[in-house]
Design a protein around this motif. Structure first.
Motif, PDB file in Angstrom:
ATOM      1  N   ASN A   1       1.228   4.163  -2.873  1.00  0.00           N
ATOM      2  CA  ASN A   1       0.985   5.586  -2.618  1.00  0.00           C
ATOM      3  C   ASN A   1       2.128   6.444  -3.156  1.00  0.00           C
ATOM      4  OD1 ASN A   1      -1.488   5.254  -1.441  1.00  0.00           O
ATOM      5  ND2 ASN A   1      -0.757   5.388   0.672  1.00  0.00           N
TER       6      ASN A   1
ATOM      7  N   ALA B   1      -6.385   2.683   3.027  1.00  0.00           N
ATOM      8  CA  ALA B   1      -5.158   2.000   3.435  1.00  0.00           C
ATOM      9  C   ALA B   1      -4.521   2.665   4.653  1.00  0.00           C
ATOM     10  CB  ALA B   1      -4.174   1.944   2.277  1.00  0.00           C
TER      11      ALA B   1
ATOM     12  N   LYS C   1      -7.721  10.566  -5.177  1.00  0.00           N
ATOM     13  CA  LYS C   1      -7.590   9.920  -6.483  1.00  0.00           C
ATOM     14  C   LYS C   1      -8.861   9.780  -7.296  1.00  0.00           C
ATOM     15  CE  LYS C   1      -3.560   8.073  -4.430  1.00  0.00           C
ATOM     16  NZ  LYS C   1      -2.916   6.986  -3.726  1.00  0.00           N
TER      17      LYS C   1
ATOM     18  N   GLU D   1       0.830  -1.214   0.000  1.00  0.00           N
ATOM     19  CA  GLU D   1       0.000   0.000   0.000  1.00  0.00           C
ATOM     20  C   GLU D   1       0.860   1.257   0.000  1.00  0.00           C
ATOM     21  OE1 GLU D   1      -3.212   0.133  -0.398  1.00  0.00           O
ATOM     22  OE2 GLU D   1      -3.620  -2.018  -0.228  1.00  0.00           O
TER      23      GLU D   1
ATOM     24  N   GLY E   1      -4.163   3.383  -5.939  1.00  0.00           N
ATOM     25  CA  GLY E   1      -5.125   3.490  -4.850  1.00  0.00           C
ATOM     26  C   GLY E   1      -6.343   4.246  -5.296  1.00  0.00           C
TER      27      GLY E   1
HETATM   28 MG    MG Z   1      -3.232   4.045  -1.234  1.00  0.00          MG
END
Ligand code: MG
Ligand code: ADP
Length: 591
Positions: free
Chosen positions: A40, A105, A86, A36, A100
């Motif tokens: 990112n 997360a 996002k 994760e 993501g």
């Molecule tokens: Mg993420």
């Protein structure tokens, strides 16, 4: 009993508890946290990502990136649930280009570990310094040149039940290493480094795919790899697939990326397995790094919280395409890379017919006969064999239903004569079945063990080392005694007596591959038969071993004495009967 106990009230769950529950899906182990966080960093446009781990990532994971950073006021949101930069609408979800988009997360990770997030947005003037935020959401000024540094410490410190499921540091580290490899293969243009307990494990400069893949998979893989670059309609498959000469005991070198995202997809894995089916021994696994690209509209990545599973709109078409592309590349003469598979008839590539796997070794046997086979001959022969075994004949030859062996053909089949006519036996498949049943019976008591006169020593990967330690008890129950002979060496001292003839190292490797990812406590109940099947496959006579007539007859007698001997462990028939009438028909006699 009080009334309250009979009718429990419905209450909303506290936020922290919600995040802790969600964490179970996203934050399975340090490697999933790492995944994760690296995603990112990539989403933030980082060109350099440095990862530091300590104690397998359980004690600490620190990621330093040079991406766009997070503005001071957004820092608390970054740790909040369902907050993401996002996507903003359902429409965005249809064509997410980022890794993501769920915005859960960091919140989930913060619910089960100590998080420190320090960031400075790109283009910030000198007066604007970096800011830091921790679990308590308090903002403090910090020093950081640019980008984002995130530190995750003491995973599961507040949820001891979860912590118990973590494996040894070595295993957790091995999983982290695997995650880094996947990300590094997906993004060769980004530089990565990985350090574990202060020792540098990877330093990967920004590169192109061939260079990156060579660094991560090694020269041995590359010496046997075929290059793919195949397009059909809106589907495109690129990457590398190793010829059978470089096969593996496990699935550890199977990398599939869909639109740049590593996936573990049954459909794709199946298509690949099928493409290798005719050229790779059943107990070996192919190695490949494959990138499938298609219109984002054609694939749903929102199926699984960790997004390692995908769903294809035209799954049959995708399967077909991958299968044919790989099969073609593997069959092409060296140096001739396949670049095109037929354009499907219409844009709806799903309409092309599903290709059934080639089955029935008998059919292959007939087709590869030395006679120039006419179509009519083959049709009759197929009809006669029917591809499936018949019930064991009874009255005629009560004692020896499978008859007397007369010959061995191509090192693969045994021909025998019985009262009804002729019997053809797939020697490996039959032996495998017999061994499997014997191993099963042996396990019921205490399996007889063969101490190796000369212990077998082999170089083992970190995952294999960790697996041998973790599953020592299970392996011992199965009859294997393993110990470590060095940081990367395993010694096998004993094997089950039934398998004394097998190639010990291949066998142990295959077992360790089966045991990977499995909690030691559950192995014996749920995977026992699978392990036994692996053992049987390795112990069974290999094709091209010459058997004497007494050996062949012994095999036939053992088959008769074995339960369910009609099918090998993979469900293929182990033998077929060709009756005298079938033979007559084959030669048009009596017509
Ligand atoms: Mg993420
Ligand atoms: P998601 O990635 O699904 O949006 P996360 O919980 O992983 O959710 O992250 C929340 C938000 O925090 C992201 O949308 C992004 O705006 C920001 N963020 C997280 N990590 C970084 C990073 N390394 N660099 C810049 N922004 C980041």
């Amino acid at each position: 009993m009080s009334e309250q106990m009979l009718t429990p009230r419905i209450r909303p769950l506290p936020d922290l508890l919600i995040s802790q529950i969600a964490a179970g899906e996203v934050v399975e182990r340090p490697a999933s946290v790492l995944k994760e966080l690296v995603e990112n960093s990539l989403d933030a446009g980082a060109r350099q990502i440095d990862v530091q781990l300590s104690e397998g990532g359980v004690r600490m994971i620190r990621i330093v990136d040079d991406g766009g950073g997070i503005a001071r006021d957004d820092l608390p949101l970054a740790l909040a649930r369902h907050a993401t930069s996002k996507i903003a609408s359902l429409e965005d979800l249809e064509h997410v280009g980022s890794y993501g988009f769920r915005g859960e997360a960091l919140a989930s990770i913060a619910a089960v570990a100590r998080v420190t997030l320090t960031s400075r947005i790109a283009g910030a003037t000198n007066g604007d310094h970096a800011w830091r935020i921790a679990n308590d959401l308090a903002l403090t000024p910090a020093a950081l040149e640019s980008g984002t540094t995130i530190e995750i410490a003491d995973l599961y410190y507040n949820t001891p039940a979860r912590r118990k499921f973590l494996k040894s540091d070595a295993t957790e580290y091995a999983h982290c290493d695997e995650v880094l490899r996947r990300m590094a293969l997906a993004r060769p243009d980004v530089a990565f480094s990985l350090t574990h307990n202060d020792s540098l494990k990877h330093r990967l400069a920004a590169a192109d795919l061939p260079r990156r893949a060579r660094q991560l998979l090694g020269e041995e893989f590359f010496a046997q790899a075929r290059t793919l670059e195949i397009e059909a309609g809106d589907l495109r498959l690129t990457g590398y697939a190793a010829l059978p000469a470089y096969s593996r005991a496990g699935r550890d070198e199977q990398y599939f990326f869909v639109n740049g995202r590593f996936v573990r997809d049954k459909l794709l894995a199946h298509a690949a397995r099928q493409a290798y089916a005719d050229i790779l021994h059943g107990s070996r696994h192919p190695a490949y790094v494959l990138f499938l690209e298609l219109d984002p509209y054609g694939v749903d990545v929102n199926v699984h919280p960790a997004k390692t599973e995908v769903r294809f709109r035209e799954s049959r078409g995708v399967h077909q395409f991958v299968f044919h592309a790989l099969q073609r590349v593997l069959a092409a003469p060296p140096g001739q890379a396949a670049t095109q598979v037929e354009e499907p008839r219409s844009s709806a590539y799903a309409q092309t017919p599903w290709t059934a796997p080639r089955q029935g070794t008998l059919r292959n046997f007939l087709q590869s006969g030395s006679e120039p086979a006419t179509a009519a001959y083959l049709d009759m022969a197929r009809g006669a064999f029917n591809g499936s075994p018949r019930p064991l004949p009874e009255a005629a030859d009560e004692e020896m239903p499978l008859g007397q062996a007369v010959a061995q053909v191509h090192g693969i089949f045994i021909l025998a004569q019985n009262a009804a006519g002729m019997v053809v036996v797939d020697m490996h498949a039959a032996h495998e079945r017999i061994l499997y049943e014997k191993l099963k019976n042996a396990l019921e008591d205490k399996p007889a063990i063969q101490q190796l006169l000369i212990p077998a020593v082999f170089t083992a990967s970190a995952v294999e080392m960790a697996g041998a330690e973790e599953h020592a008890e299970v392996l011992e129950q199965l009859g294997f005694e393993l110990s470590s002979a060095g940081p990367q060496q395993l010694t096998v001292r004993s094997v089950p007596a039934l398998l004394a003839q097998a190639s010990v190292v291949d066998l142990v490797r295959a077992l360790l591959a089966d045991l990977k990812d499995f909690p030691a406590s559950q192995v014996i109940e749920t995977r026992r038969n699978e392990l036994l099947a692996t053992m049987a496959c390795h112990g069974a006579v290999r094709a091209h071993r010459n058997l004497s007539l007494p050996e062949m007859n012994a095999l036939l007698r053992a088959m008769e004495a074995t339960e369910r001997a009609d099918q090998c462990n993979h469900g293929r028939p182990t033998w077929a009967q060709l009756s005298l009438a079938d033979l007559d028909r084959l030669f048009l006699r009596g017509r």
